[in-house]
Write an enzyme that holds these catalytic residues in place. Structure first.
Site, PDB file in Angstrom:
ATOM      1  N   ASP A   1      23.583  23.958 -14.729  1.00 43.63           N
ATOM      2  CA  ASP A   1      23.939  24.786 -15.889  1.00 43.63           C
ATOM      3  C   ASP A   1      23.506  26.240 -15.701  1.00 43.63           C
ATOM      4  OD1 ASP A   1      25.104  22.784 -17.307  1.00 43.63           O
ATOM      5  OD2 ASP A   1      23.380  22.385 -18.609  1.00 43.63           O
TER       6      ASP A   1
ATOM      7  N   HIS B   1      44.799  24.606 -18.309  1.00 38.18           N
ATOM      8  CA  HIS B   1      43.640  24.445 -17.423  1.00 38.18           C
ATOM      9  C   HIS B   1      43.072  23.020 -17.538  1.00 38.18           C
ATOM     10  CE1 HIS B   1      39.787  25.756 -15.466  1.00 38.18           C
ATOM     11  NE2 HIS B   1      39.329  24.767 -16.209  1.00 38.18           N
ATOM     12  N   GLU B   2      42.812  22.581 -18.750  1.00 38.70           N
ATOM     13  CA  GLU B   2      42.203  21.247 -18.915  1.00 38.70           C
ATOM     14  C   GLU B   2      43.158  20.153 -18.458  1.00 38.70           C
ATOM     15  OE1 GLU B   2      39.238  21.610 -19.187  1.00 38.70           O
ATOM     16  OE2 GLU B   2      39.089  23.558 -20.175  1.00 38.70           O
TER      17      GLU B   2
ATOM     18  N   GLU C   1      37.658  18.719 -19.881  1.00 41.70           N
ATOM     19  CA  GLU C   1      38.761  17.874 -19.423  1.00 41.70           C
ATOM     20  C   GLU C   1      38.483  16.379 -19.488  1.00 41.70           C
ATOM     21  OE1 GLU C   1      36.734  19.844 -17.654  1.00 41.70           O
ATOM     22  OE2 GLU C   1      36.376  19.087 -15.642  1.00 41.70           O
TER      23      GLU C   1
ATOM     24  N   TYR D   1      35.241  29.384 -10.084  1.00 45.06           N
ATOM     25  CA  TYR D   1      36.607  29.355 -10.619  1.00 45.06           C
ATOM     26  C   TYR D   1      37.489  30.370  -9.878  1.00 45.06           C
ATOM     27  CZ  TYR D   1      34.909  26.959 -14.894  1.00 45.06           C
ATOM     28  OH  TYR D   1      34.363  26.077 -15.790  1.00 45.06           O
TER      29      TYR D   1
ATOM     30  N   GLU E   1      36.973  23.435 -10.197  1.00 46.65           N
ATOM     31  CA  GLU E   1      37.378  24.572 -11.034  1.00 46.65           C
ATOM     32  C   GLU E   1      38.254  25.598 -10.310  1.00 46.65           C
ATOM     33  OE1 GLU E   1      37.129  24.347 -14.079  1.00 46.65           O
ATOM     34  OE2 GLU E   1      35.566  22.840 -14.359  1.00 46.65           O
TER      35      GLU E   1
ATOM     36  N   HIS F   1      43.184  19.711 -14.731  1.00 50.23           N
ATOM     37  CA  HIS F   1      42.050  18.914 -14.245  1.00 50.23           C
ATOM     38  C   HIS F   1      42.425  17.437 -14.078  1.00 50.23           C
ATOM     39  CE1 HIS F   1      38.546  21.434 -13.859  1.00 50.23           C
ATOM     40  NE2 HIS F   1      38.606  21.898 -15.092  1.00 50.23           N
TER      41      HIS F   1
HETATM   42  N1  BES Z   1      34.911  21.587 -16.981  1.00 49.92           N
HETATM   43  C1  BES Z   1      34.897  22.872 -17.561  1.00 49.92           C
HETATM   44  C2  BES Z   1      33.787  23.075 -18.551  1.00 49.92           C
HETATM   45  C3  BES Z   1      32.388  22.856 -17.978  1.00 49.92           C
HETATM   46  C4  BES Z   1      32.037  23.337 -16.745  1.00 49.92           C
HETATM   47  C5  BES Z   1      31.455  22.197 -18.729  1.00 49.92           C
HETATM   48  C6  BES Z   1      30.757  23.115 -16.247  1.00 49.92           C
HETATM   49  C7  BES Z   1      30.184  21.972 -18.233  1.00 49.92           C
HETATM   50  C8  BES Z   1      29.821  22.438 -16.989  1.00 49.92           C
HETATM   51  C9  BES Z   1      36.225  23.193 -18.242  1.00 49.92           C
HETATM   52  O1  BES Z   1      37.328  22.676 -17.595  1.00 49.92           O
HETATM   53  C10 BES Z   1      36.394  24.683 -18.236  1.00 49.92           C
HETATM   54  O2  BES Z   1      36.452  25.249 -17.182  1.00 49.92           O
HETATM   55  N2  BES Z   1      36.495  25.297 -19.403  1.00 49.92           N
HETATM   56  C11 BES Z   1      36.721  26.708 -19.530  1.00 49.92           C
HETATM   57  C12 BES Z   1      38.182  26.917 -19.780  1.00 49.92           C
HETATM   58  C13 BES Z   1      38.809  28.067 -19.128  1.00 49.92           C
HETATM   59  C14 BES Z   1      38.430  28.359 -17.716  1.00 49.92           C
HETATM   60  C15 BES Z   1      40.303  28.077 -19.327  1.00 49.92           C
HETATM   61  C16 BES Z   1      35.913  27.208 -20.703  1.00 49.92           C
HETATM   62  O3  BES Z   1      35.291  26.385 -21.382  1.00 49.92           O
HETATM   63  O4  BES Z   1      35.861  28.390 -20.928  1.00 49.92           O
HETATM   64 ZN    ZN Z   2      37.719  23.663 -15.787  1.00 53.78          ZN
END
Ligand code: BES
Ligand code: ZN
Length: 624
Positions: A394, A315-316, A291, A402, A338, A319
């Site tokens: 990570d 989703h993005e 996002e 989520y 999330e 955010h």
């Molecule tokens: N912000 C996250 C991606 C992220 C989280 C990157 C933690 C690094 C550390 C992003 O908004 C996300 O949740 N992406 C999901 C999308 C989905 C839940 C619709 C993905 O990448 O799968």
């Molecule tokens: Zn997210």
């Protein structure tokens, strides 16, 4: 030059010791993932200058950090760095006259990197650091032309969340610290730079791309990409950037984005970032989406040709309220980003495509949650809010914050009614706009605005169970989906031989229905049935990356790795989205023979993955 005299060396040593023993404070927030002394000296603005060197896979950077002294006599600023070659540090009072100042890098931590302490002359209002990134910078991926759609030009992109901004910019890398930023980027001829900021259409007189982010954002939202990037407008406020070869398909897939932004505003309040553009990355992008403000980064695997995965954009985009406007103050509060965003996405999907589609997403979300609760290594990792911080954000990444977060909000919505809950949510966003917030702050706000305002509806003990129990509360509210129930029935009827495979109706299934079909697939199916499935739906080598990923996992678990191996290896060589490839490696690693195969594949392909994906896959292969 580091340590020009012993006193500075001693000062730096005591400082790095004290940061080790005493997590640094930002306001009254403890962020154990940052060395920054942001309670004393706090970044307010960044002015960044980059030269992109594809031949050496490095950025030459000059990062100016403007700050406020919360502690008037503070004599140093501590920044986060990771694998940076720092060449110079200067300080300035007015931004025009710069003088060299002493600096020292502390000892290296595998997760946090090294603190960079820069001494501040009494009246200094800013420092600037000259540095180079290293080719292995965890927040950057340098792609060879072969890894792009066009195959002719190299590509570079960043991924700063959670704590990777420090691997390409020396800064106070904590989500509790917000700053505005500006940037200038020099790229090789023919390549364009884009960032998570207002962008200029042309280079400046010196041939650089220029950027400006006027709203204060946390460091993990600073983002850059450089490559053969073209633009297609989708509406007055929206558009898509992609490599020319991808642009047409991307524009079709995401054509509804302008309408989605308007719908979001109706549901959650004004969109406060100006434009909302999308950037389609090469397939090695390790996430589905990221996002970055004004410019969501996206995996090309969402371009399926049927607009079936646009919920990822929802989703993005959501955010822009939950995360970018109101930000988790530490990575322990990640669910505030999330969980809220998943909840908003359900609401958005429902408003845009109807409750059936919304319920389908919710059911799949809960299935993912149950999988991850099963995979989690400890009860601590299963909680909404951990009792103590994780070492590496990570490493504990999963769908738990989520989906558990979203279920918590669904529960509150059910208890207090949609109208009251919507007003409460808007109140939360408005009261904390452009601020970072902790879980206790949210719970206090909840207590004041809902629990106390409407006594007798939800007890404190019930809230506590949601926040700190590793199991799901018994009164969680689950959705059900007719469409997915039909998929279950169709799968079952075919597997027991009641109906032919053609009667499943899978020809019309959405990606979500396919995911559900695979997730409920029993290990008892015969080799002949798997073969029939593959032949009927051309699953091996399937162009839909989500369907293909599920199919390969199923084939591996059924002991049929060899029949999919060539297509699967080609897939693993191309796709870098962790959610799609990690489960394949994990399925392989479940047996000794499979683990050997996985190791052999990874040995060949590992270097092509994003550094963050490499880390995750190496953990899987090491069995941890
Ligand atoms: N912000 C996250 C991606 C992220 C989280 C990157 C933690 C690094 C550390 C992003 O908004 C996300 O949740 N992406 C999901 C999308 C989905 C839940 C619709 C993905 O990448 O799968
Ligand atoms: Zn997210």
């Amino acid at each position: 030059m580091p340590f020009p005299d012993l006193r500075a060396a001693f000062a730096a040593l005591t400082l790095s010791l004290s940061t080790m023993l005493n997590p640094v404070l930002a306001g009254d927030v403890v962020d154990t993932h940052s060395y920054a002394n942001s309670a004393e000296v706090r970044t307010s603005h960044l002015a960044l200058d980059f030269e992109v060197d594809f031949a050496k896979s490095r950025l030459k950077g000059l990062a100016e950090i403007q700050f406020q002294r919360l502690k008037p006599d503070a004599d140093r600023i501590v920044l986060d760095t990771r694998a940076l070659d720092v060449r110079s540090a200067e300080a300035s009072v007015d931004g025009t006259v710069w003088t060299a100042t002493k600096f020292a890098l502390g000892s290296d931590d595998a997760v946090l990197g090294r603190p960079l302490t820069v001494m501040l002359p009494a009246a200094a209002t800013r420092v600037r650091i000259g540095y180079f990134t290293r080719p292995e910078a965890s927040g950057l991926q340098w792609l060879k032309p072969a890894q792009t759609a066009g195959k002719k030009q190299p590509f570079l992109f960043s991924q700063s969340q959670a704590i990777h901004a420090r691997s390409w910019i020396p800064l106070q890398d904590s989500p509790a610290v917000r700053a505005t930023y500006e940037a200038r980027v020099k790229t090789p001829k023919g390549l364009r730079a884009v960032m998570s900021a207002e962008m200029s259409e042309q280079r400046d007189a010196a041939g650089r791309w220029t950027f400006r982010m006027p709203q204060p954002i946390p460091s993990y939202l600073i983002a850059i990409a450089v490559g053969d990037i073209a633009f297609h407008s989708l509406g007055t406020r929206t558009g898509v950037y992609a490599e020319p070869a991808m642009l047409k398909a991307a524009a079709w897939e995401f054509a509804e984005t302008e309408t989605t932004v308007a719908l979001c505003e109706k549901l959650f309040g004004p969109y406060r970032w100006g434009r909302y553009d999308l950037l389609v990355l090469p397939p090695s992008f390790p996430y589905g989406g990221m996002e970055n403000p004004r410019l969501t980064f996206l995996t090309p695997t969402v371009i399926t040709g049927d607009r079936g995965l646009v919920a990822l954009i929802a989703h993005e985009l959501a955010h822009s309220w939950s995360g970018n406007l109101v930000t988790n103050a530490t990575w322990e509060d990640f669910w505030l980003n999330e969980g809220f965003t998943e909840y908003l996405t359900y609401r958005l999907t429902e408003a845009q495509f109807g409750t059936a589609r919304g319920d389908m997403e919710r059911v799949i979300g809960v299935a993912d949650l149950k999988t991850d609760l099963g995979l989690a290594k400890s009860d601590e990792d299963r909680k909404l809010v951990r009792a103590y911080p994780s070492k590496d954000p990570d490493e504990v990444f999963s769908t738990i914050p989520y989906q558990r977060g979203a279920l918590f909000l669904v529960y509150l919505e059910t208890k207090f009614g949609r109208e009251a809950f919507d007003a409460f949510l808007r109140g939360w966003f408005d009261a904390h706009a452009f601020q970072s917030a902790t879980s206790p702050q949210f719970l206090a706000f909840l207590d004041e605005k809902l629990l106390k305002a409407k006594p007798g509806v939800v007890s404190q003990a019930e809230i506590d169970a949601w926040v700190s129990s590793p199991t799901l509360p018994a009164d969680a509210v689950y959705a059900s989906s007719d469409a997915l129930a039909k998929v279950d029935a169709a799968r079952e009827a075919w597997l027991v031989g009641k109906t032919p495979i053609s009667a499943m109706g899978a020809g019309n299934w959405t990606v979500q229905e396919w995911e559900h079909f695979f997730e409920g697939f029993p290990t008892t199916a015969s080799a002949a049935q798997l073969k029939e499935l593959d032949q009927t739906f051309k699953l091996t080598g399937n162009g839909n990356a989500i369907i293909a990923s599920h199919w390969y996992r199923l084939a591996i678990k059924a002991g049929q790795t060899d029949s999919v191996l060539p297509a699967m290896t080609e897939y693993l060589a191309r796709v870098g989205r962790m959610k799609l490839i990690s489960p394949i490696y994990r399925a392989l690693a479940a047996t000794d023979a499979g683990r050997a195969q996985a190791n052999a594949i990874y040995k060949k392909l590992g270097a092509g993955y994003h550094p963050i994906a490499q880390q995750a896959l190496e953990r899987i292969l090491a069995g941890s």
